[in-house]
Design a protein around this motif. Sequence first.
Motif, PDB file in Angstrom:
ATOM      1  N   UNK A  19      35.423  16.364   0.663  1.00 11.56           N
ATOM      2  CA  UNK A  19      36.678  17.083   0.445  1.00 11.56           C
ATOM      3  C   UNK A  19      37.465  17.126   1.761  1.00 11.56           C
ATOM      4  N   UNK A  20      38.790  16.986   1.634  1.00 15.20           N
ATOM      5  CA  UNK A  20      39.614  17.170   2.828  1.00 15.20           C
ATOM      6  C   UNK A  20      39.779  18.669   3.064  1.00 15.20           C
ATOM      7  N   UNK A  21      40.344  19.017   4.230  1.00 15.43           N
ATOM      8  CA  UNK A  21      40.552  20.438   4.535  1.00 15.43           C
ATOM      9  C   UNK A  21      41.370  21.130   3.466  1.00 15.43           C
ATOM     10  N   UNK A  22      42.451  20.481   3.068  1.00 15.64           N
ATOM     11  CA  UNK A  22      43.340  21.068   2.053  1.00 15.64           C
ATOM     12  C   UNK A  22      42.620  21.229   0.726  1.00 15.64           C
ATOM     13  N   UNK A  23      41.854  20.200   0.355  1.00 15.30           N
ATOM     14  CA  UNK A  23      41.134  20.265  -0.932  1.00 15.30           C
ATOM     15  C   UNK A  23      40.088  21.385  -0.909  1.00 15.30           C
TER      16      UNK A  23
END
Lengths: 1024, 465
Positions: free
Chosen positions: A660-664
Amino acid sequence: MLYSELFCQSNFSFLCGASDPEELVNTATFLNYQALALTDECSVAGVVRAHAEIKRNRLPLKLIIGASFTFAQHFSFILLCPHKQAYAELCRIITNARSRSPKGEYNLAEWDIKSVKHCLIVWLPSLKKEVDQYWANWLKRFHSQRCWIGIQRLLDGQDHYRFSQFTDLSDDYSLPICACTGVLMHHSKRLPLQHVLHAMKQRTTVDKVGKVALSNAERTLRPLSKLKKIYPSGWLNETKKIADQCQFSLDELRYQYPKELVPVGYTASSYLRECVEKGIKKRFPEGINADVRNTIEKELKLINEQAYEYFFLTIYDIVQFAQQQGILYQGRGSAANSVVCYCLEITAVDPRQISVLFERFISKERDEPPDIDVDFEHEKREQIIQYIYHKYGRQRTALAATVITFRFRSAFREVGKALGFPESQLGYVLKNINRRDRTLPWQSQLVQCGMDPSQVKVKQLITLVEQVLGFPRHLSQHVGGFVISDGPLHELVPTENTAMPDRTVIQWDKDDLETLALLKVDILALGMLTAIQKSFNLLNKQFPQPVSIPFITGLGDDKQVYDMVCKADTVGVFQIESRAQMTMLPRLKPRSYYDLVVQIAIVRPGPIQGEMVHPYLRRRHQQEPVIYPSKEVEGVLGRTMGVPIFQEQVIQLAMVAAGFSGGEADQLRRAMASWKKNGRLYEFQEKVVSGMTKRGYEEGYANQIFEQIKGFGGYGFPEAHSASFAVLAYVSCWLKYYFPAEFYVGLLNSWPMGFYTPSQLVRDAQQHHINVLPVCINASAIEHQVVFFQSEKAIRLGFTIVKSLSDKAKECIVKNRPEKGYQYLAEVQQLSLSRSDLEALASANAFHQLAENRYQSRWEMMNEEKNLPLFCHNPTQQNFNFAPSSVDNLVEDYAATGLSIEHHPIALLAEQKALEKYCWASELIHKPNKSLVRIIGCVTGRQAPGTASGVTFMTLEDHTGNINVVVWQATARHQQQPYLKANILQVDGVLEQSPEGVVHVIAGKLTDRSDWLKKLNVPSRDFH
Amino acid sequence: MLWLYLDFYQLTLDALEQTSDEKSARPCVIYQAEVNQIVQRNALAKERGIEVGMGMAQAAALSADLNVIDYKQERESGHLQMLACALYQLIGDIVVYPPSCLAIRLDPSIKFYDGLMPLWQALVTQLRQQKVTYHFATGWSIESAKVLAKAKTNAVFSDRSNIQKALQYCHLKHTDLSAKQISSLARVGIHTLRGLLALPATELGKRFDNALITYLTALRGEVYPHCVYFHPAEKFSQTIEPTYEISHTHHLMPWVRRLLDQLAIFLRLRNQITHSLTLTLYFREQEQEDFEVGSACPLSDAATWHPLFELLIEKLTLSEPVTAIGLSANTTEEMTGENSDFFSDRFHYFAKMQLIGRLQAKLGEDNLNKPDLTDDHRLDVIHPPHSARPLALPDRWQPLFIATNPIPLSKPSHIQFGPVRMQTGWWDGHYIKRDYFITQSLNGELLLIYKCSPEAQWYIQGWYS
């Protein structure tokens, strides 16, 4: 063709809109709309959700911010924001209109509309010719350049008249026409729900709401092909022109913290650094090592990059005030667990003891806003709130909103009423539905309550309740989340009145604030801080070395304190006092501060439902190997032996293991927090599982991780909070171990708070061999005190324990007490106390030094003649011969003070009856495991936690201690009468003793013995 | 003086049992919502552990199939009035204490019954016929008899020493003392009348207000009772509350018949006649509805009223279930020779009703129309208006004549206006989704037509005048 809907109300137009903002923007995009104006009635409460949804799904839709209004009954219009000044103008108008009305209403003034300089106006004429002509003239005069006539084609039989009249108005006054719908639903299938909401608003039923209800589902987002058919193209094209002018986005909002926090000559950054350096000298008088210095520099750099200086300085300012006022506080949250916060004295968590936590300060990578909640003594929080209002002014300060949504009970009751079900039937069903029964959903339980789910009306009820769940009902105030700004707050967001006088609330809740990266400061109240402060005050009178939280934590982990904790001797301490926590303590055996952090977080629905408790215990006691599927996972779960316990770990797992990315990850965190409401968590299942399998994890493991994420949904407990709570838990345990008298007095003087009643606390004190002395007219103070009795510390109950005794009387007795104390009842009677005060004192046996018994003294106090000076020394006539028995005394003790120092109901029963066959609480530990026992006690608690699938945990109290009884669902169902009704319960059951010494009795037969001591009414804390 | 006090502690339940054909097989409770308390419960509910004074949540938890009936004080008072009427035939000195108690002065009537026990037996027989349960006791004053009855003494004492002895053991909660006074006394150890009566009045006077002293004096029978004796109502008005809710009109008639029988007895005893009755239907949620039934000539016997009520009930449509039925005589007259006037104007009202009834019977209900306003978007749904707000006139596009059973359109017609989309009525099983148009037929008729989908058949809904 490009079309923009300029008139659309979401469910934030309460009891009117039947779709949420997210549904509206998604459907508008699906239908290829160019733009959608969200125009809730005198509100922008829903716009952030729509904005967030567009950003989250990258929707090619322009969101126009606006609001609809009605003035003087017939003048309805919409204001749309083309740019930021217009938005500030709209916020100002909403704020003004709301401030003139009680909560939930608004009242526009003509001046409000006249003063519009930036907003675009879409006028919705009323079909009343004269009224329309008046307003057309008015608009032409004041707003001719920014005004359109909005025309709705609703297929309701009025279109013809609308078209002809509005075209005439347009011709006569040269106002352009634009098409609009007045959307209330994203899809026509929501029409029944809209009818139901409308009926609720009208306080009637759907079948009686009549012609004021919508006659069709045209007020929905309609396909462009249909719009093309029903409107002339010019009117449709006009919407494009308007939408093109509207370029404002909520992303433009920038929030300025109050500048006065930074003295002249400093920048925010340099001032923060100076405050930190000052703090270093105070917190680390011996100087800091290179590691701590590095951490501080790292943190300050991060704060600077994220421009969070003002946030820290605001909290610093508030806690400085608290310090000056001697108010105890404690910061918590991810950002609170930093060395910077320790230096700024926001927290008392010494970084040298728990350095492991500081890695997870503000997560730049996860893009989360900083989180600092500050708890204050509950009795003094209002001082802090008043300080904030005073310092920044009401215009710049407001509370965040909490959106009160339809929960099951309110949804069922209100939808049922709107459908015409009798209220008594709905009440009956609600009382009988067990929402905690996970085996039988509420829909299926309706049959047992006499509602046949195959009936159309019942089906409608079920469907509509399901639809309305989670719908906003009204705005309320957040418990303590303040938004403070540099300029007037109403330029940023509208504010409105709350039910509480002199409080204002903004129209956005904490999630909205988070979405827009606006920061709030949480000012919360905590009873335990009051209790601890009161204990400290008592200790600081005795010792030269001031005792404080940093002093206690600075002493390091104390073996003896942890020995006490491991024995679950934790009645009254913070967090680890509940029955579930006490059962876990001997199993987990905390021996250090971090163990307490885990202990606090593990007894929560998240870890329990995610089935993480037993694996953790097995690994902790080396009964199971600790294996990590990868180095990354070890990095995340290493400190909790491979088992995710904290919410942050779950988020980190999603990042390191599922990519997961930070935003996700941040979206996942939010979905977890609200998944009970909207079930959005399931959207992440595929991503978690496939992300993990792609990275080489087994599918089974990936699914298990997702199950654990689900378990955390809504119940996750962050490590950052647990860390701060653990400090208070430890401090309270330390006080209980070393200074029990001060500890109990602190608790009793801070009550109501915590889990236990004064009666239970006093009993616990007695079991710790502390003498508890009764209320005495000559010895008690207003509050409870620590006194010396027979050269040992004892607790003298204060007048606060006497029920219905007025504050004035308490003060009067203490103030006027003669040096040698009161010698006669008549002296007290001469104090001009009210008769009820005197009687309350008599019944509490406060006159035991002056009268034969409490009946006698109360009888004396009832004599009004004695208040007259002439009669005050008349001896009492010997015609009153009532004297209380032990049982009477017990009853009076409970009635007058809520506790009894001398008597316990079970002890009295044991005196009167042959109870040799019964096993007392103190003896249970010596009984062999699996032996049959008969116990009896006052029922002091019945708990049926949602995590325990129908099991009820009962607490019985006898004169030797508490007994934990487990009642299985079947046992409870078959013996409902004693299970529900008994105050004094006899249980025949099987004793279960774990190797760690945790004792339970598994109930077999339940017998109600309340009639043995019928008059006694021991309060039970039922089903929390 | 010798007073009998009767406490009908489950009057609502008893009344329900009377109107029900069979004994309830379900646990049933009477629930007073304002105080969240069970106030009466049947034997089955008692078996399940439900007690008077319990809250709803606990009662519901003890019995899942509980039949809950709301307590209404007025309803119970109504039943009490009926009981007083029944007993009035035997004895005149009755004092009514609504909602559920009666006090009867026995001593003046003893001589007519040849002793106390025969009088008591006569009363018991009448009460048995009324099928009510009660606690009772006699005392030298209303207050003393009441305390003993409330304490469930259930004894008819004739001499003072027995009454005094029995009173000693009565708990203060059975007296008329206020909760505050009882609590004050309990807090000094006085729980029974024995303790209270032993204290000198002067000492009590220093501690309690006059109300307590006055009450004790009355309890001792030292003052003449201030009471208003019962007189039967001059006007007939009775209500029956069946145990089940009535959804079909044909189930109404037996209950109406019962009320008419009672009316007949009432009128006959008074030699009265009436020419106008009001039937009141009470509904579960909506407001009660009154229906006036007139007779051309004043009547007293039930048999003559029956057909008129049958006519009325036949044409009624119940929009929601009926929970109770009331009947009252609007005006009554002494029966004289002049009442036999068959030729006055009053006949017209009856004649109109009769005519409508007969036309309906002859032509069928659907073929008889009259102008009506309805608060519903659906044109063919007619039900009485519920709301208090004034009804708006029909929308401008709606025709004057509406067919409740639409007729298929068979001839070509040109659209003049429309569409008007109607999409509503999902809640009552008559959901419609229609597009309406105003059209003109070849012979110039203006029609309101509709269809439900593009491919569907066209129907005529109405005609414009």
